[in-house]
Motif scaffolding. Structure first.
Motif, PDB file in Angstrom:
ATOM      1  N   SER A 240       0.864  -1.188   0.000  1.00 17.33           N
ATOM      2  CA  SER A 240       0.000   0.000   0.000  1.00 17.33           C
ATOM      3  C   SER A 240       0.895   1.231   0.000  1.00 17.33           C
ATOM      4  CB  SER A 240      -0.917   0.034   1.225  1.00 17.33           C
ATOM      5  OG  SER A 240      -1.566   1.301   1.237  1.00 17.33           O
ATOM      6  N   PRO A 241       0.515   2.260  -0.751  1.00 13.85           N
ATOM      7  CA  PRO A 241       1.335   3.481  -0.763  1.00 13.85           C
ATOM      8  C   PRO A 241       0.938   4.444   0.360  1.00 13.85           C
ATOM      9  CG  PRO A 241      -0.362   3.612  -2.459  1.00 13.85           C
ATOM     10  CD  PRO A 241      -0.573   2.306  -1.754  1.00 13.85           C
ATOM     11  N   PHE A 242      -0.085   4.090   1.135  1.00 16.22           N
ATOM     12  CA  PHE A 242      -0.568   4.977   2.209  1.00 16.22           C
ATOM     13  C   PHE A 242      -0.278   4.368   3.579  1.00 16.22           C
ATOM     14  CE2 PHE A 242      -3.565   5.695  -1.373  1.00 16.22           C
ATOM     15  CZ  PHE A 242      -3.268   7.030  -1.618  1.00 16.22           C
ATOM     16  N   ASP A 243       0.341   5.180   4.457  1.00 10.36           N
ATOM     17  CA  ASP A 243       0.686   4.658   5.791  1.00 10.36           C
ATOM     18  C   ASP A 243      -0.523   4.105   6.544  1.00 10.36           C
ATOM     19  OD1 ASP A 243       3.499   4.855   6.193  1.00 10.36           O
ATOM     20  OD2 ASP A 243       3.313   7.035   6.217  1.00 10.36           O
ATOM     21  N   HIS A 244      -1.640   4.845   6.521  1.00 10.75           N
ATOM     22  CA  HIS A 244      -2.781   4.416   7.352  1.00 10.75           C
ATOM     23  C   HIS A 244      -3.304   3.046   6.887  1.00 10.75           C
ATOM     24  CE1 HIS A 244      -4.749   6.438   3.925  1.00 10.75           C
ATOM     25  NE2 HIS A 244      -5.759   5.619   4.157  1.00 10.75           N
ATOM     26  N   LYS A 245      -3.209   2.796   5.589  1.00 13.47           N
ATOM     27  CA  LYS A 245      -3.688   1.511   5.072  1.00 13.47           C
ATOM     28  C   LYS A 245      -2.625   0.423   5.262  1.00 13.47           C
ATOM     29  CE  LYS A 245      -6.355   2.238   1.201  1.00 13.47           C
ATOM     30  NZ  LYS A 245      -6.604   2.106  -0.246  1.00 13.47           N
ATOM     31  N   ARG A 246      -1.378   0.807   5.011  1.00 10.39           N
ATOM     32  CA  ARG A 246      -0.298  -0.184   5.124  1.00 10.39           C
ATOM     33  C   ARG A 246      -0.184  -0.687   6.570  1.00 10.39           C
ATOM     34  NH1 ARG A 246       5.518  -0.980   5.343  1.00 10.39           N
ATOM     35  NH2 ARG A 246       6.062  -2.569   3.811  1.00 10.39           N
ATOM     36  N   GLU A 247      -0.434   0.232   7.517  1.00 10.98           N
ATOM     37  CA  GLU A 247      -0.396  -0.165   8.934  1.00 10.98           C
ATOM     38  C   GLU A 247      -1.382  -1.272   9.246  1.00 10.98           C
ATOM     39  OE1 GLU A 247      -1.094   3.168  11.567  1.00 10.98           O
ATOM     40  OE2 GLU A 247       0.815   4.024  10.893  1.00 10.98           O
ATOM     41  N   LEU A 248      -2.546  -1.192   8.594  1.00 17.68           N
ATOM     42  CA  LEU A 248      -3.563  -2.216   8.842  1.00 17.68           C
ATOM     43  C   LEU A 248      -3.165  -3.543   8.211  1.00 17.68           C
ATOM     44  CD1 LEU A 248      -6.805  -0.122   8.243  1.00 17.68           C
ATOM     45  CD2 LEU A 248      -5.804  -0.812  10.431  1.00 17.68           C
ATOM     46  N   LEU A 249      -2.522  -3.453   7.053  1.00 15.33           N
ATOM     47  CA  LEU A 249      -2.102  -4.683   6.374  1.00 15.33           C
ATOM     48  C   LEU A 249      -0.828  -5.249   6.991  1.00 15.33           C
ATOM     49  CD1 LEU A 249      -2.625  -3.590   2.645  1.00 15.33           C
ATOM     50  CD2 LEU A 249      -4.016  -5.254   3.921  1.00 15.33           C
ATOM     51  N   MET A 250       0.125  -4.340   7.270  1.00 20.94           N
ATOM     52  CA  MET A 250       1.437  -4.747   7.769  1.00 20.94           C
ATOM     53  C   MET A 250       1.757  -3.919   9.010  1.00 20.94           C
ATOM     54  SD  MET A 250       3.348  -4.952   4.034  1.00 20.94           S
ATOM     55  CE  MET A 250       4.636  -6.103   4.500  1.00 20.94           C
ATOM     56  N   PRO A 251       1.467  -4.454  10.192  1.00 21.09           N
ATOM     57  CA  PRO A 251       1.635  -3.670  11.420  1.00 21.09           C
ATOM     58  C   PRO A 251       3.050  -3.109  11.626  1.00 21.09           C
ATOM     59  CG  PRO A 251       0.481  -5.743  11.869  1.00 21.09           C
ATOM     60  CD  PRO A 251       0.872  -5.773  10.433  1.00 21.09           C
ATOM     61  N   ILE A 252       4.057  -3.740  11.016  1.00 20.05           N
ATOM     62  CA  ILE A 252       5.436  -3.254  11.161  1.00 20.05           C
ATOM     63  C   ILE A 252       5.587  -1.821  10.624  1.00 20.05           C
ATOM     64  CG2 ILE A 252       6.220  -4.292   8.953  1.00 20.05           C
ATOM     65  CD1 ILE A 252       8.357  -4.092  12.135  1.00 20.05           C
ATOM     66  N   ASN A 253       4.601  -1.391   9.809  1.00 20.73           N
ATOM     67  CA  ASN A 253       4.637  -0.041   9.251  1.00 20.73           C
ATOM     68  C   ASN A 253       4.558   1.045  10.333  1.00 20.73           C
ATOM     69  OD1 ASN A 253       4.558   1.275   6.437  1.00 20.73           O
ATOM     70  ND2 ASN A 253       3.057   2.445   7.603  1.00 20.73           N
ATOM     71  N   LYS A 254       4.017   0.664  11.511  1.00 17.68           N
ATOM     72  CA  LYS A 254       3.951   1.655  12.602  1.00 17.68           C
ATOM     73  C   LYS A 254       5.371   1.974  13.060  1.00 17.68           C
ATOM     74  CE  LYS A 254      -0.422  -0.060  14.231  1.00 17.68           C
ATOM     75  NZ  LYS A 254      -0.690  -1.386  14.758  1.00 17.68           N
ATOM     76  N   LYS A 255       6.225   0.967  13.033  1.00 18.96           N
ATOM     77  CA  LYS A 255       7.606   1.185  13.467  1.00 18.96           C
ATOM     78  C   LYS A 255       8.419   1.831  12.349  1.00 18.96           C
ATOM     79  CE  LYS A 255      11.168  -1.256  15.992  1.00 18.96           C
ATOM     80  NZ  LYS A 255      11.621  -2.554  16.456  1.00 18.96           N
ATOM     81  N   TYR A 256       8.247   1.330  11.147  1.00 15.18           N
ATOM     82  CA  TYR A 256       8.997   1.860  10.000  1.00 15.18           C
ATOM     83  C   TYR A 256       8.026   2.345   8.926  1.00 15.18           C
ATOM     84  CZ  TYR A 256      12.615  -0.906  12.311  1.00 15.18           C
ATOM     85  OH  TYR A 256      13.470  -1.441  13.234  1.00 15.18           O
ATOM     86  N   PRO A 257       7.658   3.628   8.971  1.00 14.51           N
ATOM     87  CA  PRO A 257       6.695   4.138   7.986  1.00 14.51           C
ATOM     88  C   PRO A 257       7.293   4.216   6.573  1.00 14.51           C
ATOM     89  CG  PRO A 257       7.436   5.874   9.470  1.00 14.51           C
ATOM     90  CD  PRO A 257       8.054   4.619   9.960  1.00 14.51           C
ATOM     91  N   ILE A 258       6.387   4.350   5.609  1.00 18.73           N
ATOM     92  CA  ILE A 258       6.772   4.266   4.198  1.00 18.73           C
ATOM     93  C   ILE A 258       7.930   5.204   3.832  1.00 18.73           C
ATOM     94  CG2 ILE A 258       5.921   4.617   1.826  1.00 18.73           C
ATOM     95  CD1 ILE A 258       3.150   3.702   2.847  1.00 18.73           C
ATOM     96  N   LYS A 259       7.849   6.442   4.323  1.00 18.10           N
ATOM     97  CA  LYS A 259       8.874   7.417   3.954  1.00 18.10           C
ATOM     98  C   LYS A 259      10.283   6.930   4.351  1.00 18.10           C
ATOM     99  CE  LYS A 259       9.702  12.255   4.473  1.00 18.10           C
ATOM    100  NZ  LYS A 259       9.691  13.192   5.579  1.00 18.10           N
ATOM    101  N   GLU A 260      10.359   6.373   5.569  1.00 13.42           N
ATOM    102  CA  GLU A 260      11.654   5.888   6.058  1.00 13.42           C
ATOM    103  C   GLU A 260      12.136   4.695   5.238  1.00 13.42           C
ATOM    104  OE1 GLU A 260      13.383   7.305   8.542  1.00 13.42           O
ATOM    105  OE2 GLU A 260      11.817   8.832   8.463  1.00 13.42           O
ATOM    106  N   ILE A 261      11.181   3.830   4.912  1.00 11.12           N
ATOM    107  CA  ILE A 261      11.550   2.633   4.133  1.00 11.12           C
ATOM    108  C   ILE A 261      12.054   3.046   2.747  1.00 11.12           C
ATOM    109  CG2 ILE A 261      10.737   0.455   3.133  1.00 11.12           C
ATOM    110  CD1 ILE A 261       8.546   0.378   5.231  1.00 11.12           C
ATOM    111  N   LEU A 262      11.340   3.994   2.141  1.00 17.87           N
ATOM    112  CA  LEU A 262      11.731   4.398   0.781  1.00 17.87           C
ATOM    113  C   LEU A 262      13.114   5.038   0.769  1.00 17.87           C
ATOM    114  CD1 LEU A 262       8.323   5.712  -0.625  1.00 17.87           C
ATOM    115  CD2 LEU A 262       9.411   3.474  -0.986  1.00 17.87           C
TER     116      LEU A 262
END
Ligand code: SAH
Ligand code: SF4
Length: 364
Positions: A240-262
């Motif tokens: 998912s390209p959106f943090d709020h949605k990615r968090e629901l799919l992949m909880p690890i996104n709360k720790k490492y949000p999309i911007k940091e990963i990219l």
């Protein structure tokens, strides 16, 4: 008794050299031993005939070589996919998958028993986390599948099916993807050591271009991997390209949000001078809208990457569905040519639950 001895499978060449020197043997013997353990997959020291009898005896007294046990194999209807169930020393089980696509023969490796990251759509995530695999257990998946392929070719030969033999005789594993059960970057040390053995000419001899590691986006380890000088291919499961949605799919996104990963994968791409792959699993009505595609293409334009779309493989009990084919095509058409490299991966092996994200084993 066996447990008190040191297991050689999982040791690096340097570690074997250290040990060989300690026992007053010549250093080059470590290379021979390394070849026996990994390239030839031998577990019986007495059969290592280019080592002196005395050395072999000493090895047998002090060491052993572990082996994971193949307990089940299943083949997809079209024959292109085979799934292997392996039992480990402690009776835990893992799965590995062999995928044939044209001339490409890929083995998909597991790095953990289960996975702690609990992505809501993934069967492995639903198993919970049991433990990390050792280096030996990771590498052994390839050794055992290689053995399986060559043993099967012997059977074909003895039955006299020459045509089949010709077709299958040369079947060799060409690619390795670290995309099975588990998050490889959360088992960093063992996975990295395994990659070195898989890459080593004296070990399994795969070029780094043929080795791909897939991650959910463990930021510090992506930076660390970039410094290893290994240049293996990196695949990011974005979904998912959106943090709020990615968090629901992949909880690890709360720790490492999309911007940091990219930022991290961009650094990896620069450091290793290659494109990364963005994996995007299309799930019906969850992440397959026009808005998702537009935002994803923005991301795709910002980093050197190739985007790989795959329709969700349904997992019983999780409640997610795959989108229909038109939806997948529409999604792709928004991405391309906004992003220059977009592929739709055909999912195979669903009939034996060997497709992405369907790997799951029962508890012991
Ligand atoms: N933990 C790592 C590697 C293993 S998962 C990671 O997440 O990247 C391998 C891939 O399978 C990931 O890209 C994940 O998004 C995908 N996947 C998981 N469940 C899936 C499913 N049910 N259908 C299709 N792909 C799935
Ligand atoms: Fe773990 Fe990857 Fe599955 Fe997420 S998608 S639960 S990180 S194996």
């Amino acid at each position: 008794m066996k447990k008190e001895k040191l297991n050689l499978k999982g040791l690096s060449l340097e570690e074997l050299e250290e040990f060989v020197l300690e026992t007053n043997e010549k250093k080059y013997k470590a290379k021979q031993l390394f070849i026996w353990v990994y390239k030839k997959g031998e577990t019986d020291f007495l059969k290592m005939t280019d080592l002196s009898k005395e050395f072999r005896k000493r090895l047998k007294e002090n060491f052993w070589i572990s082996q994971i046990k193949k307990v089940k194999t299943e083949k997809s209807k079209d024959g292109s996919i085979e799934k292997f169930l392996f039992e480990l020393e402690d009776k835990e089980k893992i799965e590995s998958v062999l995928i044939r696509e044209g001339k490409r023969v890929t083995v998909c490796l597991s790095t953990q028993v289960g996975c702690a990251l609990n992505c809501s759509f993934c069967a492995t995530g639903k198993m919970g986390f049991k433990r990390n695999l050792s280096t030996g257990e990771i590498v052994d998946q390839i050794i055992q599948i290689k053995k399986y392929l060559s043993d099967r070719q012997d059977v074909v030969k003895s039955e006299g099916f020459f045509e089949t033999l010709r077709a299958s005789h040369k079947e060799k594993i060409t690619h390795i993807v670290i995309m099975g059960m588990g998050e490889p970057l959360l088992n960093y040390k063992n996975t990295l050591k395994a990659i070195k053995v898989i890459h080593s000419k004296l070990g399994l001899g795969f070029s780094v271009k043929k080795i791909t590691l897939s991650t959910s986006g463990i930021v510090p380890e992506i930076y660390k991997l970039a410094e290893e000088g290994l240049k293996i291919k990196l695949s990011l499961s974005l979904n998912s390209p959106f943090d709020h949605k990615r968090e629901l799919l992949m909880p690890i996104n709360k720790k490492y949000p999309i911007k940091e990963i990219l930022k991290a994968v961009k650094h990896y791409a620069k450091k290793t001078d290659q494109r990364i792959t963005i994996e995007y699993v299309l799930i019906k009505d969850i992440n397959d809208s026009k808005e998702d595609a537009l935002k994803l293409s923005e991301i795709g334009r910002g980093i050197p990457c190739k985007i790989n779309l795959i329709a969700y493989n349904e997992v019983e009990g999780l409640g997610f569905e795959k989108p229909d084919e038109k939806k997948v095509t529409d999604f792709k058409d928004i991405l391309y040519p906004r992003c220059p490299a977009v592929t739709v991966r055909k999912s195979k092996g669903e009939d034996i639950k060997a497709a992405c994200g369907q790997l799951k084993v029962e508890s012991k």
